[in-house]
Design an enzyme around this catalytic site. Structure first.
Site: not given
Ligand code: CTP
Length: 411
Positions: A216-217
């Site tokens: 993810g980020n």
């Protein structure tokens, strides 16, 4: 109800509604209802004498917030009037009695309402209400002239008409609808996107490795949600396509939840239609993952035993499609208006302009990675072919600046 605003013109705005002690206070209950219906959060504030005219429970029940009346309220981390000023997009004092007018003209700060008016950063609107002889009295007129000369509060009313005891004259409080209209105007609320469909993507996409792990980020989604809320407030129909975030859906916005970039692509395709004919603008605020794992393991993967083979793990990744560039490539003519975002660590305007051309979009909002992750304020540059406008403001203000550009292109 007649006079009810139908658009969410005040969505996302917080208004401190201050009541002082006059009969017209009963009309401010209806003003609260108008503001709430238009999507505002309303913080009721009362002077001690206001509560002789309307019940605190009426306002706290309606506004779903406790009524504030005490300068020394210990529930604030800090001083009540200052904290209240920080959270107010607008302060309205309705009714404003002759006594409050005098105190405002003198700059007194002897109760929460007066102190709030003095420390407010936002527009302050006052709606005088009193017997016509009190309004006409030279003392009151002197106070009004002082307030007008200072230029720090805006007056709405009073108007001609019957006052509390039935006498007719100038001193009656403006009707709630008129005060509402003055509030909308003071906040610069616009309806320039009425009839338009704006599609906004927001948040991260997450790419699952197995049922418990993902790539993810750090995107929180706040920027995209602010754009969605602001576009709705300006009258647009809004589809918000959101990756996993902890944010609640702005009122009146249609939300589609997705996880991966490919899911986001399907949601965008559905919202835009096969010939991109269903949307007037696409604002790609989402931080779309550039890669996804080549394989998804349906069972949780087990780590190998420590030792040579288990100390280094490689994950094979496949390139995701560029969703924005894909729409840019399919578009002919200027519809939908396309907006991209760019987070960079350096050479912001150069990179933003390169994205503008590569992805064939109209605007790119550039953001330095040192700013903007998770906060409410941002420092951005709005870049188009001809200009690069730096802007340091709240996410909501940046959203509105962006929507000004979009509305201009749609006009
Ligand atoms: N975007 C997209 N699809 C992707 C990746 C990004 O639509 N697969 C969109 C984002 O929503 C954003 C813009 O493109 O509006 C960001 O561009 P991107 O090329 O991802 O920026 P960076 O990853 O920062 O670019 P680079 O790797 O070139 O630094």
């Amino acid at each position: 109800m007649p006079g009810m605003p139908d658009a969410l013109a005040l969505a996302g705005r917080t208004i401190s509604l201050c009541l002082t002690g006059g009969i017209a206070a009963y009309k401010s209950v209806y003003l609260a209802r108008l503001l709430l219906t238009a999507g505002a959060a309303v913080q009721p504030v009362m002077t001690a004498s206001a509560s002789r005219f309307v019940g605190k429970v009426t306002l706290s029940g309606l506004c779903a917030r406790p009524v504030l009346e005490d300068m020394w309220d210990s529930s604030f981390a800090g001083e009540a009037h200052v904290a209240l000023a920080e959270q107010s997009d607008l302060v309205v004092i309705a009714p404003t009695t002759a006594d409050m007018l005098a105190r405002l003209a003198q700059g007194r700060a002897d109760d929460l309402v007066a102190a709030l008016a003095l420390v407010a950063k936002s527009p302050v609107l006052i709606a005088p209400a009193m017997h016509p002889r009190m309004w006409a009295h030279p003392a009151t007129q002197r106070n009004v002239a002082t307030l007008r000369a200072d230029g720090r509060v805006r007056l709405v009313g009073p108007v001609e008409g019957p006052v509390a005891n039935g006498e007719v004259g100038l001193g009656r409080m403006s009707e709630p609808e008129a005060i509402f209209a003055a509030i909308v105007e003071a906040l610069g609320a616009r309806t320039d996107l009425a009839g338009k469909h704006v599609v906004v993507t927001a948040g991260p996409t997450v790419e699952d490795l197995d049922p418990v792990r993902f790539l993810g980020n750090r995107s929180t989604g706040k920027m995209g949600f602010a754009v969605a809320e602001a576009a709705r407030a300006r009258g647009a129909r809004v589809t918000l396509i959101a990756g996993p975030t902890a944010l609640s859906t702005p009122r009146g916005v249609d939300r589609v939840d997705v996880r991966s970039a490919l899911e986001m692509q399907s949601a965008i395709d559905a919202a835009l239609g096969p010939a991109l004919e269903r949307a007037d603008a696409l604002v790609m605020a989402a931080a779309v993952a550039d890669y996804r794992p080549a394989t998804y393991e349906p069972e949780k993967t087990k780590k190998p035993k420590a030792g040579k083979a288990g100390d280094v793990l490689s994950i094979e990744l496949l390139r995701n499609p560029d969703l924005l560039a894909g729409v840019g490539a399919r578009r002919s003519g200027g519809r939908p208006v396309l907006v991209g975002f760019a987070v960079e660590t350096r050479d912001l305007v150069d990179y933003a302009r390169r994205k503008l051309r590569d992805k064939r979009v109209d605007l790119v909002v550039g953001n330095l990675a040192t700013h903007g992750f998770g906060g409410d304020d941002d420092e951005v540059v709005i870049v188009d072919e001809a200009s690069a406008e730096p802007l340091r403001a709240s996410k909501r203000q940046i959203a509105d600046a962006l929507l000004d550009r979009i509305a201009g292109r749609l006009a």
